[in-house]
Design a protein around this motif. Structure first.
Motif, PDB file in Angstrom:
ATOM      1  N   GLY A 158      -9.392  -8.459   2.926  1.00  0.00           N
ATOM      2  CA  GLY A 158      -8.635  -9.257   1.931  1.00  0.00           C
ATOM      3  C   GLY A 158      -7.684  -8.243   1.222  1.00  0.00           C
ATOM      4  N   PHE A 159      -7.519  -6.972   1.870  1.00  0.00           N
ATOM      5  CA  PHE A 159      -6.792  -5.934   1.199  1.00  0.00           C
ATOM      6  C   PHE A 159      -5.373  -6.512   1.051  1.00  0.00           C
ATOM      7  N   VAL A 160      -4.709  -6.754   1.826  1.00  0.00           N
ATOM      8  CA  VAL A 160      -3.218  -7.356   2.109  1.00  0.00           C
ATOM      9  C   VAL A 160      -3.073  -8.549   0.702  1.00  0.00           C
ATOM     10  N   VAL A 161      -4.063  -9.560   0.736  1.00  0.00           N
ATOM     11  CA  VAL A 161      -3.767 -10.541  -0.088  1.00  0.00           C
ATOM     12  C   VAL A 161      -4.033  -9.738  -1.579  1.00  0.00           C
ATOM     13  N   HIS A 162      -4.945  -9.227  -1.788  1.00  0.00           N
ATOM     14  CA  HIS A 162      -5.096  -8.466  -2.988  1.00  0.00           C
ATOM     15  C   HIS A 162      -3.781  -7.538  -3.446  1.00  0.00           C
ATOM     16  N   TYR A 163      -3.346  -6.896  -2.493  1.00  0.00           N
ATOM     17  CA  TYR A 163      -2.180  -6.119  -2.634  1.00  0.00           C
ATOM     18  C   TYR A 163      -0.980  -6.950  -3.291  1.00  0.00           C
ATOM     19  N   GLU A 164      -0.845  -7.867  -2.509  1.00  0.00           N
ATOM     20  CA  GLU A 164       0.262  -8.694  -3.024  1.00  0.00           C
ATOM     21  C   GLU A 164      -0.045  -9.663  -4.279  1.00  0.00           C
ATOM     22  N   ASP A 165      -1.149 -10.160  -4.498  1.00  0.00           N
ATOM     23  CA  ASP A 165      -1.233 -10.886  -5.470  1.00  0.00           C
ATOM     24  C   ASP A 165      -2.031 -10.322  -6.819  1.00  0.00           C
ATOM     25  N   ASN A 166      -2.711  -9.344  -6.617  1.00  0.00           N
ATOM     26  CA  ASN A 166      -3.658  -8.767  -7.660  1.00  0.00           C
ATOM     27  C   ASN A 166      -2.719  -7.569  -8.397  1.00  0.00           C
ATOM     28  N   GLU A 167      -2.396  -7.857  -9.688  1.00  0.00           N
ATOM     29  CA  GLU A 167      -1.786  -6.793 -10.283  1.00  0.00           C
ATOM     30  C   GLU A 167      -2.091  -5.409 -10.146  1.00  0.00           C
ATOM     31  N   VAL A 169      -4.610  -4.185  -8.223  1.00  0.00           N
ATOM     32  CA  VAL A 169      -4.615  -3.635  -6.986  1.00  0.00           C
ATOM     33  C   VAL A 169      -3.222  -2.850  -6.660  1.00  0.00           C
ATOM     34  N   PHE A 170      -2.107  -3.758  -7.005  1.00  0.00           N
ATOM     35  CA  PHE A 170      -0.843  -3.514  -6.574  1.00  0.00           C
ATOM     36  C   PHE A 170      -0.232  -2.172  -7.497  1.00  0.00           C
ATOM     37  N   GLU A 171      -0.808  -2.012  -8.877  1.00  0.00           N
ATOM     38  CA  GLU A 171      -0.401  -0.845  -9.407  1.00  0.00           C
ATOM     39  C   GLU A 171      -1.366   0.404  -9.049  1.00  0.00           C
ATOM     40  N   SER A 172      -2.367   0.176  -8.460  1.00  0.00           N
ATOM     41  CA  SER A 172      -3.394   1.323  -8.247  1.00  0.00           C
ATOM     42  C   SER A 172      -2.346   2.278  -6.917  1.00  0.00           C
ATOM     43  N   LEU A 173      -1.586   1.699  -5.992  1.00  0.00           N
ATOM     44  CA  LEU A 173      -0.700   2.278  -4.936  1.00  0.00           C
ATOM     45  C   LEU A 173       0.543   1.862  -5.580  1.00  0.00           C
ATOM     46  N   PRO A 174       1.525   3.018  -5.535  1.00  0.00           N
ATOM     47  CA  PRO A 174       2.860   2.764  -5.860  1.00  0.00           C
ATOM     48  C   PRO A 174       3.564   1.824  -4.775  1.00  0.00           C
ATOM     49  N   ILE A 175       4.354   1.260  -5.082  1.00  0.00           N
ATOM     50  CA  ILE A 175       5.369   0.411  -4.215  1.00  0.00           C
ATOM     51  C   ILE A 175       5.568   1.193  -2.777  1.00  0.00           C
ATOM     52  N   ILE A 176       4.770   1.182  -2.055  1.00  0.00           N
ATOM     53  CA  ILE A 176       5.189   1.939  -0.866  1.00  0.00           C
ATOM     54  C   ILE A 176       5.305   1.051   0.618  1.00  0.00           C
ATOM     55  N   ILE A 177       5.310  -0.137   0.414  1.00  0.00           N
ATOM     56  CA  ILE A 177       5.395  -1.023   1.461  1.00  0.00           C
ATOM     57  C   ILE A 177       6.793  -0.849   2.059  1.00  0.00           C
ATOM     58  N   GLN A 178       7.244  -0.509   3.098  1.00  0.00           N
ATOM     59  CA  GLN A 178       8.487  -0.695   3.813  1.00  0.00           C
ATOM     60  C   GLN A 178       8.534  -1.553   5.043  1.00  0.00           C
ATOM     61  N   ALA A 179       9.420  -2.381   4.960  1.00  0.00           N
ATOM     62  CA  ALA A 179       9.731  -3.348   5.899  1.00  0.00           C
ATOM     63  C   ALA A 179       9.885  -2.518   7.522  1.00  0.00           C
ATOM     64  N   ASP A 180       9.521  -3.385   8.275  1.00  0.00           N
ATOM     65  CA  ASP A 180       9.619  -2.637   9.628  1.00  0.00           C
ATOM     66  C   ASP A 180      10.803  -2.651  10.369  1.00  0.00           C
TER      67      ASP A 180
END
Length: 180
Positions: A158-167, A169-180
């Motif tokens: 459930g990491f991806v769901v939490h990273y996208e929806d849970n504030e 979890v999202f704030e614990s890792l900086p915005i580091i998702i890069q589109a492929d």
């Protein structure tokens, strides 16, 4: 620190890697970003790696027997014993070469590469982690790697769901998702 160095002599590869990652994290945290009262940068070097290291200031000595630690890490990075499984040897080589690099250059994170691209720029950290179908995360610091591993261990699939929806979890890792 002595306990972590002692655990490098363990017979279990997982214990050795975990101990080495903790050592790298401690070395990374011993250097903090340069502040205005720290004085000017003393290097006129135009090398990107030196410039990256100049942005940080060493705040304290982590370990007194640094030469002994580097020797142990170098041995683990080049371990060639037949008594260790091939997969474990590969794990030791990749992890401990990064850990040794961090002990020698604490401002640089895991999988740091000094190779240059076609424009002459250093690649820097090459560790990327695939995050479901939404893209990749660039892990350029040991604390990010530790935090990502802990979140994945706790949240599992459930990491991806939490990273996208849970504030939180999202704030614990900086915005580091890069589109492929």
């Amino acid at each position: 620190m002595d306990a972590f160095v002692e655990q490098l002599e363990s017979s279990d590869t997982k214990v050795q890697v975990a101990s080495g990652e903790n050592i790298a994290l401690i070395y990374e945290k011993s250097h903090t970003p340069r502040e205005t009262d720290d004085g000017p940068v003393s290097s006129d070097d135009e090398d990107e790696m030196a410039a990256e290291e100049a942005r940080f200031v060493k705040r304290y000595d982590v370990y007194r027997q640094n030469n002994q630690l580097e020797h142990t890490l170098r041995q683990l990075a080049t371990e060639s014993s037949k008594r260790i499984a091939k997969k474990d040897r590969k794990t030791l080589h990749t992890n401990f070469s990064d850990i040794l690099n961090t002990v020698q250059h604490p401002a640089l994170g895991p999988r740091y590469s000094t190779a240059r691209d076609e424009n002459g720029r250093i690649y820097g950290s090459r560790m990327t982690v695939r995050v479901h179908k939404s893209g990749t995360m660039k892990i350029d610091k040991w604390w990010k790697l530790h935090r990502l591993q802990a979140l994945r261990r706790v949240l599992g699939g459930g990491f991806v769901v939490h990273y996208e929806d849970n504030e939180v979890v999202f704030e614990s890792l900086p915005i580091i998702i890069q589109a492929d």
